[in-house]
Enzyme design. Structure first.
Site, PDB file in Angstrom:
ATOM      1  CG  ASP A  63       3.044 -11.433   6.863  1.00 53.47           C
ATOM      2  OD1 ASP A  63       1.981 -10.940   7.259  1.00 53.47           O
ATOM      3  OD2 ASP A  63       3.586 -11.115   5.791  1.00 53.47           O
ATOM      4  CG  ASP A  69      -2.181 -10.515   5.300  1.00 55.61           C
ATOM      5  OD1 ASP A  69      -2.262  -9.280   5.103  1.00 55.61           O
ATOM      6  OD2 ASP A  69      -1.109 -11.098   5.526  1.00 55.61           O
TER       7      ASP A  69
END
Length: 172
Positions: free
Chosen positions: A124, A142
């Site tokens: 991330d 995401d």
């Protein structure tokens, strides 16, 4: 929708989603891993490297490794395979539903691939917010997952209701 058209559409969405996510993750690894947080747009966007062993907002990240394997790799892999099979085989999906499901599968597949090659962790690197009001740290996969879920909700709202024509929703 014609099967050939749907397969082309799904293939393009999957390739674009997985390709963009994996490319940006590689950039994050090479440019952000050993760097401090980079701030843009007056702090609205922050880029910093993180590895998430859990799901959304690190949920389940503290579970034992074996439980995370069965939950995030085995179960998610089965869900993705089943959803992809439905997406390819179903004759009832509208184009918006097909795109929505392809975004969900593409985002899930890219994060699932991360877990396979990164000891159960997902890369991330993005964070949005104003002041102390911030999102969790996330990635392009995401975004695809959330966009797909939103489109699926929109498609559901546009679905035929008995006694009404499509497109007449909310008009009396």
């Amino acid at each position: 929708m014609a099967r050939r058209y749907r397969l082309t559409l799904v293939s393009l969405v999957l390739a674009g989603t997985v390709g963009c996510d994996q490319a940006t993750k590689q950039l994050a690894i090479s440019q952000l891993r050993d760097e401090s947080t980079q701030v843009f747009l007056g702090g609205l966007l922050r880029l910093s490297f993180a590895e998430n062993p859990g799901a959304f907002l690190s949920l389940g990240g503290n579970l034992p490794h074996a439980v995370r394997f069965w939950l995030f790799i085995a179960a998610v892999g089965a869900f993705l395979l089943g959803t992809l099979a439905y997406l390819v085989m179903s004759r009832r999906l509208e184009p918006l539903q097909s795109v929505a499901l392809a975004l969900i599968v593409g985002g899930g597949l890219s994060n699932w691939f991360d877990r396979l090659v990164n000891d159960g962790r997902v890369v991330d690197f993005m964070n949005l917010g104003i002041g102390s009001l911030r999102t969790g740290i996330f990635n392009v996969a995401d975004v695809a997952l959330m966009l797909g879920a939103g489109l699926l909700i929109l498609a559901g709202r546009r679905a035929n209701i008995p006694g009404e024509r499509q497109g007449d929703l909310g008009q009396g």
